[in-house]
Every structure is written in structure tokens, then in C-alpha cells.
Write a protein that holds these residues in place. Structure first.
Motif, mmCIF file in Angstrom:
data_model
loop_
_atom_site.group_PDB
_atom_site.id
_atom_site.type_symbol
_atom_site.label_atom_id
_atom_site.label_comp_id
_atom_site.label_asym_id
_atom_site.label_seq_id
_atom_site.Cartn_x
_atom_site.Cartn_y
_atom_site.Cartn_z
ATOM 1 N N GLU A 76 -11.838 -15.765 -12.545
ATOM 2 C CA GLU A 76 -10.568 -15.164 -12.944
ATOM 3 C C GLU A 76 -9.985 -14.266 -11.857
ATOM 4 O OE1 GLU A 76 -8.738 -12.603 -16.713
ATOM 5 O OE2 GLU A 76 -10.891 -12.650 -16.356
ATOM 6 N N ASP A 77 -10.838 -13.510 -11.160
ATOM 7 C CA ASP A 77 -10.320 -12.582 -10.165
ATOM 8 C C ASP A 77 -9.843 -13.275 -8.894
ATOM 9 O OD1 ASP A 77 -12.850 -13.343 -9.366
ATOM 10 O OD2 ASP A 77 -13.463 -11.359 -8.697
ATOM 11 N N TYR A 92 -3.211 -19.408 -19.869
ATOM 12 C CA TYR A 92 -2.424 -18.799 -18.805
ATOM 13 C C TYR A 92 -1.138 -19.603 -18.626
ATOM 14 C CZ TYR A 92 -6.455 -16.050 -17.162
ATOM 15 O OH TYR A 92 -7.498 -15.167 -17.057
ATOM 16 N N VAL A 146 -12.428 -19.457 -15.258
ATOM 17 C CA VAL A 146 -11.296 -19.986 -16.016
ATOM 18 C C VAL A 146 -11.180 -21.476 -15.693
ATOM 19 C CG1 VAL A 146 -8.796 -19.912 -16.339
ATOM 20 C CG2 VAL A 146 -10.067 -17.793 -15.946
ATOM 21 N N LEU A 195 -8.234 -16.403 -9.222
ATOM 22 C CA LEU A 195 -7.340 -17.456 -9.711
ATOM 23 C C LEU A 195 -5.990 -17.440 -9.008
ATOM 24 C CD1 LEU A 195 -6.781 -19.725 -11.774
ATOM 25 C CD2 LEU A 195 -6.103 -17.958 -13.410
ATOM 26 N N CYS A 199 -1.841 -14.272 -18.015
ATOM 27 C CA CYS A 199 -2.559 -14.645 -19.230
ATOM 28 C C CYS A 199 -1.679 -14.322 -20.429
ATOM 29 C CB CYS A 199 -3.880 -13.886 -19.324
ATOM 30 S SG CYS A 199 -4.862 -14.324 -20.783
#
Length: 618
Positions: A176-177, A287, A226, A179, A279
Motif C-alpha cells: 500500500e505504501d 481504490y 493491495v 502503490l 482509497c
């Protein structure tokens, strides 16, 4: 690993020779994060060729067509010098009348049939692996050099002739960090073909189990990952199966022709434009993406409506990007339920105020133009009033078509679930999104209060229960629009309401919405949300994401209708006159006239509407 590194530096002809000499398995090419460009192959009888080419053009996301050969042409010097499609080292699937009947190592035994067949080459070089490497994400199938995970979805491709099939996608897990960084790089280097079609829960694509891909091998998600999905050229296999051709061939997933065509860095349509990733739901995880320019304008709209003409202290309720997230979520919705109605003037008939209905109608108008289903739910005692408002709005040209009008009494346990879902089944919601605008909100003690702490519960139906039930139903999101903290949905900011708003310790709504849009006047929030929806759908990036890379672009043809559905000073003046005709009063003063919350329409509200439109359309 040393051999693979060596291959990355070789020219395509060298790699093709190694494949033909059986010294290298072409399937390993799919495991490379860098290397030669590749193309998958579809071979069809010439009688199917025209329709398949149109099918590719109508679904260019999963089927990026590089070249169509002439009948019987199995060499393609423009793409790959010296390559013969019959013995290129590929693995083929043979189809007869829609069924895969064999897996082949060569097409040399079909030279006679190929004389009457056309070969299509589809680009399969797009991959997130290079971008992932740049930001330091290891590719998890790197050691095995196996295929990525590939899944059939329930998303239909645009049909052409006998070609009718679902979209097929690849999935890559991205932390996620990292993405946004990965997607930015892919968009800037690959342009449109590098855009994902879905980010988040696979259920939203009809994929039931990520551990069971239809092609390739599963990639296990790690904590914090994700799932990101891209359109896949493997869609061509489903297309070939659907057309039921007497004979057809496709390259097998993971096997590709190595082509000489150089990697063309695709420019984005607007230089300097980048993807913005947000998100919009945690359950299910979802998302959305849009353009940076649309985000900038929506943030400007949010700042404009945050003005506090009544000095109520609403700045303390403000959370950045609530308008953006609400509009993104609504843009993905198929069916929207709106509620409004604040009977603050309990000694009058009707007790409603002029704040709320205009904003509700403005949102309904743009949602209708975007071809979404819209309904409005109000108090039973106010049904006739709102029915007349809707009818007059159509007569005055504010609305194009009527809006179904509903009421909710909540007489029995489970009523909310039955109202929101077909047969009470949480897996079949009737609505994707609930919106409350200037709607009486239930306080912590179960009562409903106006700004002066007067309990008006006897005039309010328990529509709050729908928002509470929606919190437990995956797939239904909610938005509350308010200007004082006692409106439905403002439970999200109730701590600040109790601390900063006059009488907030008593009147604060206790029921949360997923998104709380704060405005100086609630109608302004409705106008801004309508403008934000227009901006998102005018964004090519967001439009393609909504379409999931299938079908032809629609923005240019539908933009005029969307623009006509925007609020305007003229339309909102008509709305105010309709409310005056039905004796609906201003919230603060109780006057029957052209004002909302004690502020005159001409001047204050007309100026606000025009400013929102100027930002939206400039």
C-alpha cells in the motif's frame, strides 16, 4: 539467474534463435521485469477477421492490436525479422467450435489451413515489474520466472459480431505504501496502456478466490498488500472461444512471440498530468484513480463551500478531501439513494426549510445524466410536498426525468436490511451509496434536535437506521452533507460538534456516514458534489478506470448532457421559486422568500453557485 540476465541484454533475434534451438523456454520471458517486447498471437479464419479487428478496437485495453496479417501470411518482417509463426517456439492452443481441443508446440502441420487464416499480434509487453523494481519492490515470481496470476472476471467486453466474452485480468500485489509511486511511474512511462483497471477487492470483478487463478500461478498477498489488476491480452482466448470458429489458434498464456519493435515510451495525453490514487472504501477494499488536475479543482470546490457565513464554527468540522472521496465513491456507484428534509419550523405546515431539497435535486440531476439509478427517501408526512417539488422541477427544466420517491418507517426488526437489499440479502444491495443532505440526524439520546435544541422527533422518520444498517453491508457507502453538526451523517465529526458548535453537546448527530462533507450552507455541498462528479467523469483517466478498459471512450459524446445537468444560477433560482410557491421557509429566519438560512439568494447563493461553476468549467 545469470542466464536470464544475459538474455535481457540480447537482441530479439538472438533470443528467438535460442528458443528455436530449444535452448531457452519462451515462457521464462514472462518472468523478466525487463527485456524484449513480446506479442501474443491469435489465428482465425479470414471470415472472422473483420469482426475480430473491430472487437480489438472496441476493447483496446485488453487487446492492444499491433498488427493484422494478410490471409496465409505467417512471416511478419515489420514486427519480427526472420520469424515464422508456424515454428516460432510458441506453445499454441487449438480451438474447434469454441472448445480447446489440443495444445501444440508448432503449427507446421497446419500450413494448408493457415493459407485461409489471418494472424493477429497483440502487445503483451506491459508489466508493472519494472516500475516495482524502481521503487524497491521485489517481484515475487522472479526466481521461478513463472506466469503472473490471471483471472476471468464478470466484466463484459464490448460485443462485436460473434465475439462476446468477459474481461480477463492479471493481478499483481503491491504494498500500500508504494502503490501511488508504482502507478505514477507506469503512467508516465507507459501512458494509457499502463493504467490498472481495478485496485482492491477481487469480488468487485467477480473473482471469488485469488488463490485459484484461471491461468498462471497464484501469487500470495502479504500483509499490507493491495491487489492491483490490469487488463490482459489473455482475453483473446475467451474471445476466440465465444466466436465458435471451426478452427482457430492462440498462443498459450505465458508464451509469446519475441518482436523486434522497440519499446515506445507512450506520452500521456496531458504532459505533467499524473495519476491520483485514493482509497474510497475499506470494506470491500476499493481504490479509485483520477487525474491530478481534477483533484486540484475538487479541492478548490471544497475550500469554496467551507465559508462560514453564519459564523457557526464549521471550520472545526472540516476534514480535507471528504468531498473528493465522496465524489469518487459516488462515481463508481450504480444506484444512489438520497435523503433530505429538516422540519425545523415545527409550528408551520410544511415545517421543512429551503436548505436541503435544492442540493438534493442538483445531485439527482447530475447522477441521472451519468446514467445512474437515483431515488429519494423522505418522511412519510412530507411525501406530497417532495412529489410536487420533483414535478415542478421537471416542468421548470431543472430535472430531465422524475425521481422515484420512497419513505421508510422501520416498523420491524430487519426493516432496514429489507429496504436496502433485495430479499434482505446483504450480497444483493439495491443501492451502492446513500447520501443525506440537510437531513435531521439522530442525537445520542435518540432524539432529533434543531439548532435551538428543540426536539422535533415527532416529525422525523427513522431514516438514520438505513445509514446504520449500511455500515454492516459491504458494498454500500454513505455521505452526509451538513452545516451545523445535527444533520444525518455528521456523527463522523461529533466530537468536534460537541466541542465547537453552539448546543453541540445536545444536538450533535450520533450517526456516522463514511464521508462528511461540510459546507457553510448544506445546499452548497450538494452543488459542489454535483460539480465534482462532472469533473471526475470529464477526466479521461477516471473515465477509463470506470470502464475497466473495455468499450469505446464515451466522454466526448456524453459531455454535453453532463454539462447541461450541472447546477446553474438560473436553475437554482427556479428551485427557490418552487419552494416559495409551496411555502417552504428559510431555516434561520422562518421567512417564506428567496433566501436560505437567512441569506438572500440573489447575492450570496447566486454568487456561490456561479463561483462553483466557474471553477468546474474553466
Amino acid at each position: 539467474m545469470i542466464f536470464i540476465t544475459y538474455l535481457r541484454s540480447r537482441l530479439p533475434p538472438t533470443i528467438r534463435n535460442l528458443i528455436l534451438q530449444k535452448k531457452f523456454n519462451s515462457r521464462k520471458i514472462s518472468g523478466m521485469s525487463e527485456g524484449p517486447n513480446r506479442a501474443s498471437v491469435v489465428v482465425l479464419p479470414k471470415s472472422f477477421a473483420e469482426d475480430f479487428e473491430k472487437f480489438c478496437q472496441a476493447n483496446s485495453g485488453p487487446l492492444p492490436l499491433l498488427h493484422r496479417s494478410k490471409p496465409g501470411e505467417w512471416k511478419m518482417p515489420a514486427l519480427s525479422a526472420g520469424m515464422d509463426i508456424r515454428n516460432s517456439g510458441l506453445r499454441y492452443k487449438k480451438y474447434e467450435f469454441g472448445s480447446c481441443t489440443d495444445n501444440l508446440a508448432s503449427l507446421e502441420g497446419y500450413s494448408e489451413q493457415l493459407k485461409d487464416m489471418v494472424t493477429f499480434y497483440l502487445d503483451c509487453s506491459i508489466s508493472p515489474k519494472e516500475a516495482m523494481k524502481k521503487v524497491g519492490i521485489p517481484v515475487r515470481n522472479k526466481e521461478s520466472h513463472e506466469n503472473v496470476s490471471i483471472y476471468k472476471t464478470t466484466v463484459p467486453c464490448s460485443t462485436v459480431g460473434s465475439f462476446c466474452c468477459p474481461l480477463v485480468v492479471t493481478m499483481t500485489p503491491i504494498p500500500e505504501d508504494k502503490l501511488e509511486a508504482v502507478l505514477h511511474d507506469i503512467y508516465l512511462t507507459r501512458g494509457v496502456p499502463g493504467e490498472p483497471i481495478h485496485i482492491g477487492c477481487p469480488d468487485l470483478l467477480g473473482i471469488e478466490d485469488l488463490s485459484k487463478p484461471d491461468y498462471g500461478e497464484p501469487v500470495i498477498l502479504q500483509p499490507g498488500d493491495v491487489p492491483v489488476f490490469w487488463a490482459s491480452e489473455v482475453t483473446s482466448l475467451e474471445a476466440v472461444s465465444s466466436c465458435r470458429s471451426p478452427l482457430a489458434f492462440t498462443s498459450s498464456p505465458g508464451y509469446a512471440v519475441v518482436i523486434d519493435q522497440k519499446d515506445k515510451r507512450i506520452q500521456v495525453s496531458h504532459p505533467g498530468e499524473v495519476l491520483a490514487v485514493h482509497c474510497i472504501s475499506q470494506n470491500p477494499l476499493h481504490y479509485s484513480i483520477t487525474s491530478s488536475s481534477s483533484v486540484q479543482k475538487i479541492r478548490e470546490l471544497e475550500n469554496i463551500i467551507a465559508r462560514d457565513p453564519g459564523n457557526r464554527g464549521i471550520k472545526h468540522l472540516f476534514n480535507k478531501d471528504e468531498l473528493l472521496k465522496a465524489s469518487l465513491s459516488l462515481s463508481h456507484a450504480r444506484s444512489v439513494l438520497i435523503t433530505t428534509g429538516f422540519p425545523t419550523h415545527f409550528t408551520h405546515d410544511p415545517p421543512e426549510e429551503t436548505d436541503g431539497p435544492p442540493g438534493a435535486i442538483a445531485m439527482a440531476a447530475i447522477l441521472q445524466a451519468l446514467e445512474k439509478e437515483v431515488a429519494i427517501v423522505v418522511d412519510e408526512r412530507a411525501m406530497n410536498l417532495h412529489r410536487k417539488i420533483i414535478e415542478d422541477s421537471i416542468d421548470q427544466g431543472v430535472l430531465k426525468t422524475t425521481i422515484p420517491l420512497l419513505n421508510y418507517q422501520g416498523d420491524e426488526a430487519g426493516s432496514a436490511l429489507m429496504f436496502l437489499c433485495k430479499d434482505g440479502d446483504p450480497k444483493s444491495p439495491r443501492f451502492d451509496h446513500l447520501v443525506a443532505i440537510e437531513r435531521s440526524g439522530r442525537a445520542a439520546d435518540g432524539n432529533y434536535y434543531n439548532a435551538r435544541k428543540i426536539n422535533i422527533k415527532h416529525l422525523v422518520d427513522p431514516i438514520d437506521d438505513l445509514f446504520l444498517a449500511a455500515q454492516k453491508i459491504p458494498g454500500i457507502s454513505s455521505t452526509g452533507i451538513g452545516d451545523g453538526g445535527n444533520e444525518l451523517g455528521m456523527g463522523k465529526v461529533k466530537t468536534s460538534v460537541k466541542k465547537y458548535i453552539k448546543n453541540g453537546d445536545v444536538i450533535a448527530c450520533d450517526v456516522e456516514a463514511d464521508f462528511a462533507v461540510i459546507a457553510g450552507v448544506s445546499n452548497w455541498g450538494g452543488y459542489a458534489l454535483a460539480c465534482a462528479l462532472y469533473l471526475l467523469n470529464m477526466s479521461d483517466i477516471h473515465g477509463r478506470y470506470l470502464q475497466k478498459a473495455v468499450g469505446l471512450p464515451t466522454t466526448s459524446s456524453k459531455a454535453p448532457a453532463w454539462a447541461q445537468a450541472l447546477p446553474s444560477v438560473i436553475k437554482e433560482e427556479k428551485m427557490m421559486k418552487i419552494l416559495v410557491q409551496h411555502q417552504v421557509r428559510s431555516g434561520v429566519t422562518g421567512n417564506v422568500g428567496m433566501e436560505v438560512d437567512g441569506l438572500p439568494f440573489h447575492g450570496t447563493h447566486a454568487e456561490m453557485i456561479q463561483q462553483l461553476i466557474d471553477v468546474t468549467t474553466m
